[in-house]
Design an enzyme around this catalytic site. Structure first.
Site, PDB file in Angstrom:
ATOM      1  N   CYS A  52       0.868  -1.179   0.000  1.00  0.00           N
ATOM      2  CA  CYS A  52       0.000   0.000   0.000  1.00  0.00           C
ATOM      3  C   CYS A  52       0.907   1.232   0.000  1.00  0.00           C
ATOM      4  CB  CYS A  52      -0.999  -0.020   1.158  1.00  0.00           C
ATOM      5  SG  CYS A  52      -0.299   0.066   2.819  1.00  0.00           S
ATOM      6  N   ARG A  67      -3.369  -0.896   5.534  1.00  0.00           N
ATOM      7  CA  ARG A  67      -3.936  -1.970   4.721  1.00  0.00           C
ATOM      8  C   ARG A  67      -3.009  -3.157   4.496  1.00  0.00           C
ATOM      9  NH1 ARG A  67      -5.518   1.828  -0.188  1.00  0.00           N
ATOM     10  NH2 ARG A  67      -3.623   2.799   0.581  1.00  0.00           N
ATOM     11  N   ASP A  73      -8.003   3.747   1.266  1.00  0.00           N
ATOM     12  CA  ASP A  73      -7.092   3.983   2.380  1.00  0.00           C
ATOM     13  C   ASP A  73      -7.855   4.533   3.585  1.00  0.00           C
ATOM     14  OD1 ASP A  73      -4.942   4.479   4.021  1.00  0.00           O
ATOM     15  OD2 ASP A  73      -3.856   5.712   2.566  1.00  0.00           O
TER      16      ASP A  73
END
Length: 144
Positions: free
Chosen positions: A8, A14, A113
Site C-alpha cells: 500500500c 492496509r 485507504d
C-alpha cells in the site's frame, strides 16, 4: 510460488492486514508487506491493530518498510490495494510487470485507504481485504 508481497502507501494500515490474513491462510508461504511511501519503522496504525485483533490477528510487531527492488525481485506475486499502486510500482520497478495485481482483482475493486479516518473506514477496508484474500487464496494454493 513461495513469496508474496502486499503493498500500500504507508505500510501501516492496509498491507499489514493483508499480510497477516494471507500468512494465516497460507502458512507455508512467506508473506511480506511494504509501502510505496512507507512510514519506515512505524508500527501498524492503532485502528488496524484493533481491527486485526477483532479478527484474531496480531499485527503489533509490524514495522513499516519501504518497497525495494530486492523485495520485488524475490516476490512471485505482488498484491496492491489500488490500481494506481500497480501503475506506480511498475513505473518504479519495471521488473515487476506481470506479477502485480490488485488484491481486489477478481471482483474488480480497490481498497480505499482508511488512514486518519474513523474505525468504520478500517472495518470497511478489512472487509475488502478479507474478500480479496478469500478470492486469491485458492488460486495461490493451486500454483503451489
Amino acid at each position: 510460488m513461495q513469496h508474496i508481497l502486499t503493498l500500500c502507501i504507508g505500510n501501516i494500515c492496509r498491507s499489514p492486514l493483508a499480510q497477516a490474513l494471507l500468512a494465516r491462510e497460507l502458512p507455508q508461504h512467506t508473506v511480506w508487506s511494504a509501502g510505496l511511501d512507507a512510514l519506515v519503522g512505524m508500527g501498524a496504525d492503532p485502528l488496524s491493530i484493533q481491527v486485526a485483533a477483532a479478527h484474531g490477528l496480531d499485527i503489533t510487531a509490524h514495522r513499516a518498510q519501504q518497497v525495494t527492488r530486492w523485495l520485488c525481485q524475490q516476490s512471485e506475486l505482488i498484491l496492491v490495494m489500488e490500481q494506481t499502486h500497480k501503475s506506480q510500482l511498475e513505473q518504479q520497478f519495471p521488473v515487476v510487470r506481470g506479477k502485480v495485481f490488485t488484491l481486489g482483482h477478481m471482483s474488480q475493486f480497490d481498497i480505499a485507504d482508511p488512514y486518519r479516518q474513523p474505525r468504520e473506514a478500517f472495518d470497511t477496508a478489512y472487509a475488502a481485504i478479507a474478500q480479496g484474500v478469500a478470492d486469491w487464496v485458492p488460486r495461490i494454493r493451486k500454483l503451489g
